[in-house]
Design an enzyme around this catalytic site. Structure first.
Site, PDB file in Angstrom:
ATOM      1  N   ASP A  59       0.871  -1.170   0.000  1.00 23.48           N
ATOM      2  CA  ASP A  59       0.000   0.000   0.000  1.00 23.48           C
ATOM      3  C   ASP A  59       0.919   1.233   0.000  1.00 23.48           C
ATOM      4  OD1 ASP A  59      -2.120   1.726  -0.004  1.00 23.48           O
ATOM      5  OD2 ASP A  59      -3.206   0.780   1.635  1.00 23.48           O
TER       6      ASP A  59
HETATM    7  C1  BGC Z   1      -4.964   3.294   0.186  1.00 32.21           C
HETATM    8  C2  BGC Z   1      -5.132   2.304  -0.935  1.00 32.21           C
HETATM    9  C3  BGC Z   1      -5.005   2.993  -2.263  1.00 32.21           C
HETATM   10  C4  BGC Z   1      -3.657   3.682  -2.312  1.00 32.21           C
HETATM   11  C5  BGC Z   1      -3.351   4.363  -3.632  1.00 32.21           C
HETATM   12  C6  BGC Z   1      -3.720   4.140   0.024  1.00 32.21           C
HETATM   13  O1  BGC Z   1      -3.664   5.196   0.926  1.00 32.21           O
HETATM   14  O2  BGC Z   1      -4.929   2.620   1.415  1.00 32.21           O
HETATM   15  O3  BGC Z   1      -6.372   1.650  -0.798  1.00 32.21           O
HETATM   16  O4  BGC Z   1      -5.165   2.092  -3.307  1.00 32.21           O
HETATM   17  O5  BGC Z   1      -3.594   4.644  -1.290  1.00 32.21           O
HETATM   18  O6  BGC Z   1      -4.071   5.502  -3.793  1.00 32.21           O
END
Ligand code: BGC
Length: 750
Positions: A282
């Site tokens: 993530d």
């Molecule tokens: C979130 C993810 C997301 C990623 C990219 C993160 O902060 O937890 O779910 O896909 O950002 O934007």
């Protein structure tokens, strides 16, 4: 130039030429050969470049330099076809090996045409809705060059304080598995190779929804058995459905951050489930292992992540900068890097990027196509849940001449789109107010006074105005709820009552004595017990997206009939959390008849209150149970017949019953099959959803419904951490929700 020199230069170029023209056609064996060939030509820097995902820098020149050097494998957040092609051209034509970039974006519940938030899609109990929504999102997103979305989010979510419950399919294991897999199929289409397919991403692996206290990013403490019985299954189902990628979650579970968790990434995902796609962290979650206190520094974080089985790092550059040194010192083996790169290249080959790296910039726009809007409307219509309908206020009768529309959500085009909308535009949103006026304006007079300007508005001055417009109205429709910003990532709440002065607004409207229909639009289930009590009818719409307005208008006026069911348990009070239907029983199961607090005498004896597992003030009964939702019509369930009372684990249990529409409207019922394993080597949930289906019946029509359930699906991870069906007594229920139906017993004999 001498002939030998020319020949030498030509020979030097050969590997380059063969790689820049690698084709992705052919089956997996062909792809594997191509991956091996390509890998054998790659320098360590190029390998680490593939493992590096950057978020788009506004300035394209800054990215071009990196791409030319082979320092980037994927870019997040580029959504302009011309820029996507320009960047891709640099990767394909100007980097040494010509490996195409993988363009990613969070396309969560629509790209331009916004569907209901995933929790709303789950409320449809209709996998076709989820699949169509994802397909349309893929068609729109891929038209600008996005080929990878970070969806579906299939975290089991049992705590509405957690803002990200909005992005989930709710509390149930089976429902999340079915809807999540349908989304995977929609995003990825029939073949990943098609230009309108985008790679899906099962996220967040794993346990993120169990964040302590519902506070985003917080630690979780889930036992291996609960992981296997509750949190893993939607992910395993996504893997089976062919999901191309996985994302690690932010949380640490029992002390181990997911991004550094070998057990989940290697043993389970790769080992047990045979997943051969790509695992991405993530956002910055590799480096965040430092804040967790799990990694000492960037080097350590990168080492822990790749050694645990992560392939690509999102945005933090810890891999690219630190892994060369870690490889040199032997802390990371180059084979680990090779495996990661293979997983990344495999997805790029499967997506057909080597053959078709570019997007057609000249293609006529597919955004907001009529068919997309129609599908979004159908999804919104099916997602709305009728929680209450006293005196059959709904659908609005022909005699209704004047409708008072009030409340801060009646005409809030941005808010009804919900969380995680980066690309959808509020200018395309059709609000309930606009829809009531445009579709039904010739039948009824609409008077509008919001009363409050937005959901958190505490200024009660407008309430009197709202009340005054109800004077000549035959019915009042109050649109309340939450703005989009109140749910989603990092938007957890401790108080789940209606925000601002919305509760006062409902109370004031109720006092007028006019029939009151309350429509709630929110990102989670709110504690609306008081407002539901004060209203004659309640429609609950998890943020319904672009077409929420016409969908709700048609439901109000009876052109459509509600069929949504709650994908989460609705609470009476926030202090009841965690409250979900598939709980285990304590040794002292809660009694449903508890004495109200005020009836307990002063200086009552210590043991006077039944000694059961409950709350003295709120009890353990939900406001509305999981799977609940009314219709304008009524359904009668016939007595179910089961194929046999004694079954072996190889049998298929068949349950047959009649469903009859006994009301005045055509309608759709979501019929549900629950089971309980009565006695097992570990305690089992009191009920578990195992099947559901939507049945549409005309008024007076009767149909026979059949559920087939292989007994093998009663297996669970038992005391020996083995997934088996334990022989013994079971119960099943066929029911309109998780709290009704007649119990039928059966036995598994071997
Ligand atoms: C979130 C993810 C997301 C990623 C990219 C993160 O902060 O937890 O779910 O896909 O950002 O934007």
């Amino acid at each position: 130039m001498k002939i030998q020199n020319i020949l030498y230069i030509y020979l030097l170029m050969l590997p380059l030429a063969s790689c820049t023209h690698v084709s992705n056609s052919g089956g997996d064996a062909v792809i594997e050969r191509k991956i091996e060939n390509l890998l054998s030509d790659m320098t360590l820097e190029e390998k680490l470049g593939q493992m590096n995902q950057i978020s788009s820098y506004g300035n394209i020149e800054d990215m071009i330099g990196l791409i030319k050097k082979g320092e980037v494998g994927s870019i997040l957040n580029e959504v302009d076809a011309v820029r996507v092609n320009a960047l891709q051209r640099v990767a394909v034509e100007e980097s040494r090996l010509g490996i195409p970039l993988l363009m990613a974006r969070d396309v969560i519940h629509g790209f331009k045409t916004i569907f209901p938030i995933p929790l709303g899609q789950a409320a449809t109990f209709d996998p076709e809705v989820a699949k169509d929504g994802a397909r349309i999102a893929a068609i729109e997103a891929s038209s600008v060059g996005v080929r990878w979305t970070f969806a579906p989010m299939i975290d089991i979510s049992r705590d509405p304080r957690w803002g990200r419950i909005a992005e989930s399919c709710g509390e149930d294991v089976y429902l999340s598995s079915v809807m999540g897999s349908a989304m995977v199929k929609g995003f990825q289409g029939d073949s990943l190779n098609s230009p309108t397919s985008i790679a899906a991403c099962a996220k967040h692996f794993v346990g993120y929804g169990a964040a302590e206290g519902g506070r985003d990013y917080n630690s979780t403490f889930i036992s291996e058995r609960s992981l296997r019985n509750v949190y893993f299954p939607p992910f395993e189902a996504a893997a089976k459905a062919g999901v191309a990628t996985f994302m690690t979650s932010f949380n640490d579970n029992d002390g181990v951050p997911s991004t550094g968790n070998k057990f989940i990434l290697k043993d389970v995902l790769r080992g047990e489930w045979g997943f051969d796609g790509l695992v991405v962290t993530d956002w910055n979650s590799a480096r965040e292992m430092i804040a967790h206190g799990f990694a000492a520094d960037d080097k350590d974080a990168a080492t822990l992540a790749v050694n645990a089985g992560v392939d690509m790092e999102m945005v933090s550059y810890a891999f690219f900068k630190n892994l060369p040194e870690q490889i040199k010192s032997g802390k990371v083996k180059e084979e680990v890097i090779d495996e990661a790169v293979k997983n990344i290249l495999r997805v790029k080959f499967r997506l057909g990027l080597f053959d078709n790296p570019y997007v057609d910039e000249k293609r006529p726009s597919v955004m907001y196509d009529e068919s997309h809007l129609a599908a979004a409307k159908r999804a919104a219509e099916e997602s709305v849940i009728l929680l209450k309908n006293e005196r059959e206020v709904l659908p609005l009768k022909e005699t209704v001449r004047t409708v008072a529309v009030v409340g801060p959500m009646a005409d809030a085009p941005y808010e009804q789109l919900g969380t995680w909308v980066f690309d959808g535009e509020k200018s395309h949103t059709q609000t309930p107010l606009a829809a009531i006026r445009s579709i039904y304006g010739d039948k009824v007079q609409v008077v509008y006074e919001p009363g409050l300007t937005y959901s958190r508005d505490k200024n009660v001055a407008g309430i009197a105005k709202a009340v005054s417009v109800t004077a000549h109205a035959d019915v009042v429709i109050a649109f309340v709820g939450e703005e989009a910003i109140l749910s989603g990532e990092a938007h957890s709440l401790a108080d789940l009552n209606l925000q601002g002065a919305q509760s006062e607004l409902i109370a004031a409207l109720a006092k007028t004595g006019k029939p009151l229909v309350t429509v709630v639009m929110a990102g989670r289930q709110l504690t609306i017990g008081k407002e539901a009590e004060e209203s004659d009818a309640v429609l609950y719409s998890f943020h319904p997206g672009t077409m929420g307005g016409p969908a709700i208008a048609d439901l109000l006026f009876g052109k459509a009939v509600p069929s949504g069911k709650t994908p989460v348990t609705f609470l009476k009070a926030v202090g009841q959390i965690p409250l979900y239907y598939a709980h285990n029983n304590s040794g002292r199961p809660a009694s449903l008849n508890y004495k109200p607090l005020e009836e307990i005498p002063v200086e009552a004896g210590q043991t006077s209150e039944g000694s059961s597992s409950s709350y003295m003030d709120a009890g353990v009964q939900p406001l509305y149970p999981f799977g609940y939702g009314l219709s304008y019509t009524t359904f009668k369930y016939g007595k179910p017949k089961i194929s046999s009372r004694e079954l072996s684990s190889k049998d298929v249990l068949t349950v047959v019953f009649d469903l009859e529409n006994t009301g005045r409207y055509e309608g759709t019922e979501v019929v549900q099959l629950y089971v309980q394993d009565k006695v097992a080597s570990v305690t089992r949930p009191v009920k578990e959803l195992k099947r559901f289906t939507r049945v549409t019946l005309k008024s007076g029509e009767k149909k026979t419904v059949t559920f087939e359930l292989p007994v093998s699906e009663l297996a669970f991870w038992n005391i020996d951490m083995m997934k088996i069906v334990e022989p013994g007594d079971f119960a099943l229920w066929v029911a309109p929700d998780s709290q009704s139906g007649e119990e039928i017993g059966f036995r598994v004999i071997d």
